[in-house]
Structures are given as C-alpha cells and as structure tokens.
Design a protein around this motif. Structure first.
Motif, short mmCIF file in Angstrom:
data_model
loop_
_atom_site.label_atom_id
_atom_site.label_comp_id
_atom_site.label_asym_id
_atom_site.label_seq_id
_atom_site.Cartn_x
_atom_site.Cartn_y
_atom_site.Cartn_z
N SER A 155 -11.25 84.28 -59.17
CA SER A 155 -9.83 84.04 -59.48
C SER A 155 -9.62 83.63 -60.94
CB SER A 155 -9.28 82.95 -58.56
OG SER A 155 -7.89 82.93 -58.67
N THR A 156 -8.55 84.18 -61.51
CA THR A 156 -8.19 83.77 -62.87
C THR A 156 -7.14 82.66 -62.86
OG1 THR A 156 -6.55 85.52 -62.88
CG2 THR A 156 -8.65 86.00 -63.98
N THR A 157 -6.51 82.47 -61.68
CA THR A 157 -5.46 81.44 -61.62
C THR A 157 -5.59 80.64 -60.32
OG1 THR A 157 -3.09 81.06 -61.92
CG2 THR A 157 -3.70 83.04 -60.69
N TYR A 158 -5.15 79.41 -60.35
CA TYR A 158 -5.40 78.48 -59.24
C TYR A 158 -4.10 77.79 -58.87
CZ TYR A 158 -10.06 79.38 -60.90
OH TYR A 158 -11.20 80.03 -61.28
N SER A 159 -3.91 77.54 -57.56
CA SER A 159 -2.62 76.95 -57.16
C SER A 159 -2.54 75.49 -57.61
CB SER A 159 -2.39 77.07 -55.66
OG SER A 159 -3.58 76.89 -54.96
N TYR A 160 -1.34 75.13 -58.01
CA TYR A 160 -1.10 73.73 -58.40
C TYR A 160 -1.09 72.85 -57.17
CZ TYR A 160 0.38 75.33 -63.08
OH TYR A 160 0.42 75.86 -64.33
N ASP A 161 -1.23 71.56 -57.38
CA ASP A 161 -1.21 70.59 -56.29
C ASP A 161 0.10 70.70 -55.50
OD1 ASP A 161 -2.95 67.62 -56.07
OD2 ASP A 161 -1.18 68.01 -54.81
N SER A 162 0.00 70.63 -54.16
CA SER A 162 1.22 70.77 -53.35
C SER A 162 2.06 69.49 -53.35
CB SER A 162 0.86 71.18 -51.92
OG SER A 162 -0.09 70.27 -51.43
N ASN A 163 1.48 68.41 -53.85
CA ASN A 163 2.24 67.15 -53.91
C ASN A 163 2.91 67.01 -55.28
OD1 ASN A 163 3.17 64.56 -54.03
ND2 ASN A 163 1.21 63.59 -53.49
N PRO A 164 4.24 67.08 -55.32
CA PRO A 164 4.95 67.01 -56.62
C PRO A 164 4.55 65.79 -57.45
CG PRO A 164 6.48 67.45 -54.84
CD PRO A 164 5.16 67.18 -54.18
N ALA A 165 4.12 64.71 -56.78
CA ALA A 165 3.74 63.49 -57.52
C ALA A 165 2.50 63.72 -58.37
CB ALA A 165 3.50 62.35 -56.54
N ASN A 166 1.71 64.74 -58.00
CA ASN A 166 0.47 65.01 -58.75
C ASN A 166 0.65 66.05 -59.85
OD1 ASN A 166 -0.97 63.17 -57.27
ND2 ASN A 166 -1.65 64.68 -55.75
N LEU A 167 1.85 66.48 -60.08
CA LEU A 167 2.08 67.50 -61.11
C LEU A 167 2.25 66.83 -62.47
CD1 LEU A 167 4.46 69.93 -59.17
CD2 LEU A 167 1.98 70.10 -59.48
N ILE A 168 1.19 66.87 -63.28
CA ILE A 168 1.21 66.19 -64.58
C ILE A 168 1.37 67.24 -65.67
CG2 ILE A 168 -0.16 64.71 -66.15
CD1 ILE A 168 -1.68 63.86 -63.47
#
Ligand code: PLP
Length: 379
Positions: free
Chosen positions: A28-41
């Motif tokens: 994979s060249t891309t990875y899913s972001y964290d599903s918890n909005p609190a962890n989106l930095i």
C-alpha cells in the motif's frame, strides 16, 4: 545484553502488524487515518506508528530502521539507493567545500553535479585547506584497502568540518566508524545489507534523533524512501547479516592469504590489494574482521579481460556483497581504473572451491591444487 544476530531477527518485532513470521510485503502507498477524530493531529508525519503515505514511511521501512538502529546503536534512515543516501548527506550538510579522495564514482558524480549546480568547491581529502565536509570511503572501492578513520576525524574536527564515512565495503559487524570519530555513516545497502543481489537500498546513520528527523523531512520531499517491495526483502536480509558478513570476510581473508603466499608461483598475478595485507597499527583496533572485497591486477589488460570467462563460480558482473561471488573487469564500470584490475566480491560458496576456481583460471600447477585440497577453514 542482547547480541547482534538476535537483534537482527527480533528488533522490529514491536512493529509487527500481523502474525506473519516471515516479513510480509506491504504494497500500500496510502494508509487509513485513525477512526477516532481525537487522534487526528495536523501534519503528523514520520511517526513509525502512524503510517500516512509510503513516500513518508511504511511498515517495512520502519522495521529496517528499528533493526539497524538496534544493531548499530545509531539512528538510521533508509533510502532507495546508496547514492540517495549520499545525496541526502550532501543536502543535510550543504557543504560549500568538500574534501574527498578515492571514492565510488557515483558519489564523485554527485559531487560534480553539486559543483555544476551550486558552485561547490572540491578539494583533495589530503589537502590542508578548510572544508565543511570530509568524505572518506573506507575500505575503499575497488581495492578493499583501509584508511585510518581516527586520523581523518581529527583532521575534520580540527577545522570544524564533519566527517562522513562510506562504510559500504565494511558493514556491521566489521567496523563501527562512530567509535573512531565519524559524524555520519553511509552504506549502499544494495550490497551486504541486502546480500542477495535483489534489491537497491541505502542507509544513513547519524548521532541523534534530532538529526535523523531532519533527514526524514528531506527524504519525504526528495522522494527517496525505500520502495515497499524492496523493504520487505531487506528485512529478510537483515536476519542473516552477521552470519553472511562474518563468513564472507573469513573466506576473503583465506583466499587472499593463499594467493599472496603463493604469488611467486602464479606468473599472471601481478598485484593483490586487500586490507588484510596492510600492516598499519590502526587496523586491528578499528576492524573487527576484513572486508570481503579485494582486487587483483594481472600482468596485462588482455589477460585481465579474459580472466572472468575462465571462471566457473564467479559471475562476471558489477556490484558486491551478495551470496554469489562476483568478479568484475573494473574498467567496465570505472574507465579511469587500471585496465589490468579485477574486483572480486566473495560470496558464501565454499572457500576451497572459490580458490581452486581462481587458480584454474590463473595457472596450471598441480602442486597448488593439491595444497588447496588439503586446506581446512575454521569458521
Ligand atoms: C562504496 C559505494 N558507495 C556507494 C555506492 C552506491 O550505491 P547504490 O548502487 O546502492 O546507489 C556504491 C555502489 O556500488 C558503492 O560501491
């Protein structure tokens, strides 16, 4: 304390994302972001636990760096080739003057591009003039000869310059250049780290995580991270690094010793270049085994060109460090080198078979053949 070979197999264990025992290939060249909005930095890149995009980082690149850091003790950054690693050092240091001697022609090519594009001044490594970066290749290509790292570290540091070492010909555990004053170490990991002639990679080792983070930021923009597929192969290779390098080193020393002791009976053999034949005091202090690469010169260009075609176990090819022994009429890669010179990279074949093969191509001497048959090598 955990030892080298254990580290080379287990130091990436904490990063495993699956239960696979063999390193899995992550394409994979891309990875899913964290599903918890609190962890989106915002802008959270270059963190080995949060993969975003593979130009920035990916699971096996992170595993390589974790393993190499543990076996060397220094922060590591992995690249898609040895030359990318060298250029990364140039980008980081941004020298106005570089002091450089005999070195891989590709590194010299990069220095020439910097001269052309950015007005870089190049001086000889032996010059007493001021430089910002002293770049030393040891053991040096294609000879496998050593230079005293401590001496060049003192020279660089006395003028406020940095010392970078290209240690491609002596991977761990053969030397730790930092112990003798290096500031930055590079490897073409295509060679011994990869070890199977099936991947291109490079490594930079530095002295702090702060410096590593600067290299990571540059690597992200330059697009020089190792490829996904190659990184899985390199994790596989690291598992046997110590075993391969130690054996290749001993075999090379064994072959060089025999050729040198019997040189007077091999009339086509004019010169042998290898660190094991150097007598300088610093060598036993700095080297923990000899480089598996050496060169020979035959009596004429014609003989040197013909020699590889007489061999059964040495492929006539460029590169080094793989499990297969290679020989190269070096003028093919480096037109400035002696036309009588052959570079030899020792692989994992039995040392007696390799030695006999070389002798078969050089001389018809039953006494030497009998001598080889009676030899034992103690690994
Ligand atoms: C001493 C040395 N440094 C750097 C390199 C460049 O490495 P790569 O081919 O992985 O770019 C090589 C390649 O042969 C080398 O021998």
């Amino acid at each position: 304390m955990t030892q080298f070979s254990t580290k080379s197999i287990h130091s990436g264990d904490h990063l495993r994302k699956t239960t696979d025992i063999a390193p899995p290939i992550h394409v994979s060249t891309t990875y899913s972001y964290d599903s918890n909005p609190a962890n989106l930095i915002p802008g959270e890149l270059t963190n080995p636990d949060t993969f975003v995009y593979s130009r920035e980082n990916h699971p096996n690149a992170a595993a390589i760096e974790a393993i190499v850091e543990d076996i060397t003790g220094y922060p590591a950054i992995v690249y898609n080739s040895g030359l990318s690693a060298f250029n990364a050092v140039m980008m980081h240091v941004n020298p106005k003057t570089i002091a450089i001697g005999q070195a891989y022609h590709g590194c010299i090519g990069i220095v020439e591009m910097w001269q052309r594009n950015f007005g870089l001044r190049k001086i000889d490594i032996e010059s007493d003039d001021q430089s910002d970066l002293l770049h030393l290749e040891t053991p040096v290509n294609p000879y496998g000869l050593y230079f005293d790292i401590s001496k060049y570290a003192e020279k660089a540091h006395s003028k406020g310059a940095l010392l970078s070492i290209d240690s491609t010909f002596a991977p761990p555990p053969l030397i730790d250049p930092f112990k003798f004053g290096a500031d930055i170490v590079i490897h073409s990991a295509t060679k011994f780290f990869g070890g199977h002639s099936d991947l291109l990679a490079g490594l930079v080792l530095v002295k702090s995580h702060d410096i590593k983070n600067k290299f990571l930021k540059d690597r992200l923009v330059l697009g020089t991270n190792i490829g996904n597929l190659e990184s899985a192969l390199l994790v596989r290779s690291l598992r046997t690094l110590e075993l391969r390098v130690k054996r290749q080193s001993k075999t090379a020393e064994f072959i060089v010793k025999f050729l040198n002791e019997n040189k007077h009976k091999i009339k086509d053999l004019e010169k042998i270049y290898h660190g094991s034949l150097q007598n300088d005091d610093y060598i036993s202090e700095q080297m923990n085994g000899h480089t598996p690469v050496f060169s020979i010169e035959l009596v004429s260009e014609e003989k040197a060109k013909e020699f590889p075609s007489k061999l059964k176990y040495f492929y006539h090819a460029t590169s080094l460090g793989g499990v297969e022994s290679l020989i190269e009429w070096r003028a093919m890669s480096d037109p400035h080198i002696s036309k009588k010179l052959l570079r030899i990279s020792i692989g994992l074949e039995d040392p007696r078979d390799l030695l006999q093969d070389l002798l078969n191509g050089l001389v018809d001497n039953q006494e030497l053949t009998d001598k080889v048959r009676s030899l034992n090598i103690d690994y």
